[in-house]
Design a protein around this motif. Structure first.
Motif, mmCIF file in Angstrom:
data_model
loop_
_atom_site.group_PDB
_atom_site.id
_atom_site.type_symbol
_atom_site.label_atom_id
_atom_site.label_comp_id
_atom_site.label_asym_id
_atom_site.label_seq_id
_atom_site.Cartn_x
_atom_site.Cartn_y
_atom_site.Cartn_z
ATOM 1 N N CYS A 115 12.927 -44.547 19.029
ATOM 2 C CA CYS A 115 14.011 -43.602 18.790
ATOM 3 C C CYS A 115 14.836 -43.458 20.066
ATOM 4 O O CYS A 115 14.409 -43.866 21.149
ATOM 5 C CB CYS A 115 13.474 -42.244 18.333
ATOM 6 S SG CYS A 115 12.333 -41.458 19.463
ATOM 7 N N ASP A 116 16.030 -42.885 19.906
ATOM 8 C CA ASP A 116 16.903 -42.666 21.060
ATOM 9 C C ASP A 116 16.474 -41.450 21.859
ATOM 10 O O ASP A 116 16.698 -41.383 23.066
ATOM 11 C CB ASP A 116 18.357 -42.482 20.608
ATOM 12 C CG ASP A 116 18.962 -43.772 20.079
ATOM 13 O OD1 ASP A 116 18.326 -44.843 20.193
ATOM 14 O OD2 ASP A 116 20.086 -43.709 19.540
ATOM 15 N N ALA A 117 15.912 -40.466 21.204
ATOM 16 C CA ALA A 117 15.411 -39.250 21.832
ATOM 17 C C ALA A 117 14.509 -38.555 20.828
ATOM 18 O O ALA A 117 14.466 -38.924 19.650
ATOM 19 C CB ALA A 117 16.565 -38.345 22.244
ATOM 20 N N LEU A 118 13.807 -37.532 21.296
ATOM 21 C CA LEU A 118 12.813 -36.867 20.470
ATOM 22 C C LEU A 118 12.784 -35.381 20.806
ATOM 23 O O LEU A 118 12.845 -35.007 21.973
ATOM 24 C CB LEU A 118 11.447 -37.486 20.764
ATOM 25 C CG LEU A 118 10.185 -36.833 20.246
ATOM 26 C CD1 LEU A 118 10.111 -36.957 18.745
ATOM 27 C CD2 LEU A 118 8.969 -37.476 20.878
ATOM 28 N N LYS A 119 12.705 -34.558 19.761
ATOM 29 C CA LYS A 119 12.541 -33.115 19.963
ATOM 30 C C LYS A 119 11.333 -32.647 19.175
ATOM 31 O O LYS A 119 11.188 -32.969 17.997
ATOM 32 C CB LYS A 119 13.770 -32.347 19.487
ATOM 33 C CG LYS A 119 13.640 -30.834 19.726
ATOM 34 C CD LYS A 119 14.641 -29.959 18.988
ATOM 35 C CE LYS A 119 16.053 -30.325 19.185
ATOM 36 N NZ LYS A 119 16.989 -29.307 18.612
ATOM 37 N N MET A 120 10.463 -31.898 19.861
ATOM 38 C CA MET A 120 9.333 -31.259 19.208
ATOM 39 C C MET A 120 9.556 -29.760 19.244
ATOM 40 O O MET A 120 9.902 -29.222 20.297
ATOM 41 C CB MET A 120 8.028 -31.606 19.916
ATOM 42 C CG MET A 120 7.599 -33.031 19.707
ATOM 43 S SD MET A 120 5.974 -33.359 20.409
ATOM 44 C CE MET A 120 6.428 -33.712 22.089
ATOM 45 N N ILE A 121 9.370 -29.122 18.105
ATOM 46 C CA ILE A 121 9.439 -27.672 18.047
ATOM 47 C C ILE A 121 8.028 -27.193 17.737
ATOM 48 O O ILE A 121 7.440 -27.566 16.714
ATOM 49 C CB ILE A 121 10.440 -27.201 16.974
ATOM 50 C CG1 ILE A 121 11.822 -27.777 17.288
ATOM 51 C CG2 ILE A 121 10.468 -25.674 16.914
ATOM 52 C CD1 ILE A 121 12.836 -27.606 16.179
ATOM 53 N N LEU A 122 7.480 -26.408 18.644
ATOM 54 C CA LEU A 122 6.118 -25.924 18.488
ATOM 55 C C LEU A 122 6.093 -24.699 17.580
ATOM 56 O O LEU A 122 7.128 -24.070 17.352
ATOM 57 C CB LEU A 122 5.522 -25.587 19.860
ATOM 58 C CG LEU A 122 5.557 -26.712 20.902
ATOM 59 C CD1 LEU A 122 4.910 -26.239 22.199
ATOM 60 C CD2 LEU A 122 4.895 -27.976 20.394
ATOM 61 N N GLN A 123 4.918 -24.362 17.094
ATOM 62 C CA GLN A 123 4.799 -23.194 16.219
ATOM 63 C C GLN A 123 5.228 -21.907 16.907
ATOM 64 O O GLN A 123 5.685 -20.976 16.257
ATOM 65 C CB GLN A 123 3.369 -23.062 15.688
ATOM 66 C CG GLN A 123 3.061 -24.055 14.601
ATOM 67 C CD GLN A 123 1.671 -23.891 14.021
ATOM 68 O OE1 GLN A 123 0.797 -23.242 14.601
ATOM 69 N NE2 GLN A 123 1.436 -24.518 12.878
ATOM 70 N N GLU A 143 18.105 -27.396 27.363
ATOM 71 C CA GLU A 143 19.041 -27.840 28.403
ATOM 72 C C GLU A 143 18.973 -29.358 28.592
ATOM 73 O O GLU A 143 19.974 -30.004 28.876
ATOM 74 C CB GLU A 143 18.773 -27.134 29.738
ATOM 75 C CG GLU A 143 19.153 -25.674 29.749
ATOM 76 C CD GLU A 143 18.086 -24.762 29.139
ATOM 77 O OE1 GLU A 143 16.968 -25.240 28.806
ATOM 78 O OE2 GLU A 143 18.385 -23.567 28.965
ATOM 79 N N VAL A 144 17.790 -29.934 28.417
ATOM 80 C CA VAL A 144 17.636 -31.384 28.514
ATOM 81 C C VAL A 144 18.355 -32.046 27.346
ATOM 82 O O VAL A 144 19.018 -33.071 27.504
ATOM 83 C CB VAL A 144 16.145 -31.786 28.565
ATOM 84 C CG1 VAL A 144 15.976 -33.299 28.504
ATOM 85 C CG2 VAL A 144 15.496 -31.232 29.822
ATOM 86 N N GLU A 145 18.255 -31.451 26.159
ATOM 87 C CA GLU A 145 18.971 -31.986 25.000
ATOM 88 C C GLU A 145 20.482 -31.920 25.217
ATOM 89 O O GLU A 145 21.203 -32.870 24.915
ATOM 90 C CB GLU A 145 18.602 -31.213 23.732
ATOM 91 C CG GLU A 145 19.320 -31.734 22.502
ATOM 92 C CD GLU A 145 18.945 -31.015 21.220
ATOM 93 O OE1 GLU A 145 19.425 -31.452 20.152
ATOM 94 O OE2 GLU A 145 18.171 -30.040 21.269
ATOM 95 N N LYS A 146 20.973 -30.807 25.758
ATOM 96 C CA LYS A 146 22.408 -30.671 26.011
ATOM 97 C C LYS A 146 22.884 -31.733 26.993
ATOM 98 O O LYS A 146 23.914 -32.362 26.776
ATOM 99 C CB LYS A 146 22.727 -29.276 26.542
ATOM 100 C CG LYS A 146 24.213 -29.063 26.781
ATOM 101 C CD LYS A 146 24.510 -27.695 27.338
ATOM 102 C CE LYS A 146 25.973 -27.432 27.594
ATOM 103 N NZ LYS A 146 26.828 -28.520 27.970
ATOM 104 N N LEU A 147 22.130 -31.964 28.049
ATOM 105 C CA LEU A 147 22.485 -33.001 29.028
ATOM 106 C C LEU A 147 22.499 -34.375 28.374
ATOM 107 O O LEU A 147 23.399 -35.182 28.616
ATOM 108 C CB LEU A 147 21.504 -32.965 30.197
ATOM 109 C CG LEU A 147 21.771 -33.926 31.343
ATOM 110 C CD1 LEU A 147 23.110 -33.626 32.004
ATOM 111 C CD2 LEU A 147 20.642 -33.852 32.356
ATOM 112 N N TRP A 148 21.525 -34.659 27.517
ATOM 113 C CA TRP A 148 21.463 -35.939 26.802
ATOM 114 C C TRP A 148 22.701 -36.117 25.940
ATOM 115 O O TRP A 148 23.340 -37.161 25.956
ATOM 116 C CB TRP A 148 20.196 -35.999 25.954
ATOM 117 C CG TRP A 148 20.094 -37.202 25.067
ATOM 118 C CD1 TRP A 148 19.824 -38.488 25.453
ATOM 119 C CD2 TRP A 148 20.260 -37.243 23.643
ATOM 120 N NE1 TRP A 148 19.799 -39.317 24.350
ATOM 121 C CE2 TRP A 148 20.071 -38.572 23.237
ATOM 122 C CE3 TRP A 148 20.532 -36.285 22.679
ATOM 123 C CZ2 TRP A 148 20.144 -38.969 21.907
ATOM 124 C CZ3 TRP A 148 20.605 -36.676 21.347
ATOM 125 C CH2 TRP A 148 20.420 -38.003 20.978
#
Length: 167
Positions: A115-123, A143-148
């Protein structure tokens, strides 16, 4: 792909490992040099290896049996560091993944996800975003996602694939 998703779905993230090496030539305090190209996520004793690939533009996710590192430098010792206490808002709770989002998901074979990037949302609602940049894998909150996103070309199209693990 199912094996990797099952590991994430049925287990909590116990630890996140950063790998690197220590140089044995230095006098005094030994310095750990991180190799940000790799991260290892431990889920109930099972490891997922995340690697920045394709000239650091994609993320490879695969299952592995151990934290491995090959270094072609002399006089250094391979090392790993536990970083979950830095990444998690609360490392003392069960950090279970509630949802995962793959950006431009591709299943390369049965044992690897790209994948190009990955986001995990925890419980607990904490977001962990992973961006495979040329400096290694950036890991952190929104903030890392915004920079990406800010660093993507104007014509870049991200196609998120969301998988919800909550029952």
């Amino acid at each position: 792909m199912k094996e990797i998703l099952d590991i994430i779905k049925y287990s909590c993230i116990d630890e996140i490992y950063l790998i690197g090496f220590v140089d044995t030539d230095d006098a005094g305090v030994t310095e750990f040099t991180a190799l940000m190209r790799y991260l290892f996520f431990e889920f109930n004793g099972q490891l997922l290896k995340l690697e920045s690939i394709e000239q650091y533009s994609r993320l490879s996710i695969s299952q592995t049996i151990s934290v491995q590192l090959e270094i072609d430098l002399e006089d250094v010792i391979p090392a790993k560091s536990r970083i979950s206490n830095i990444i998690f808002n609360n490392p003392l709770i069960d950090n279970k993944v509630a949802e995962i989002q793959f950006y431009n998901l591709q299943v390369n074979n049965l044992n690897e996800i790209l994948c190009d990037a990955l986001k995990m949302i925890l419980q607990n609602k904490q977001e962990i975003f992973l961006d495979p940049s040329f400096l290694g894998i950036n890991i952190g909150p929104s903030e890392v996602e915004k920079l990406w996103r800010d660093n993507q070309a104007d014509d870049y199209v991200d196609t998120p694939t969301r998988i919800n693990f909550e029952t």
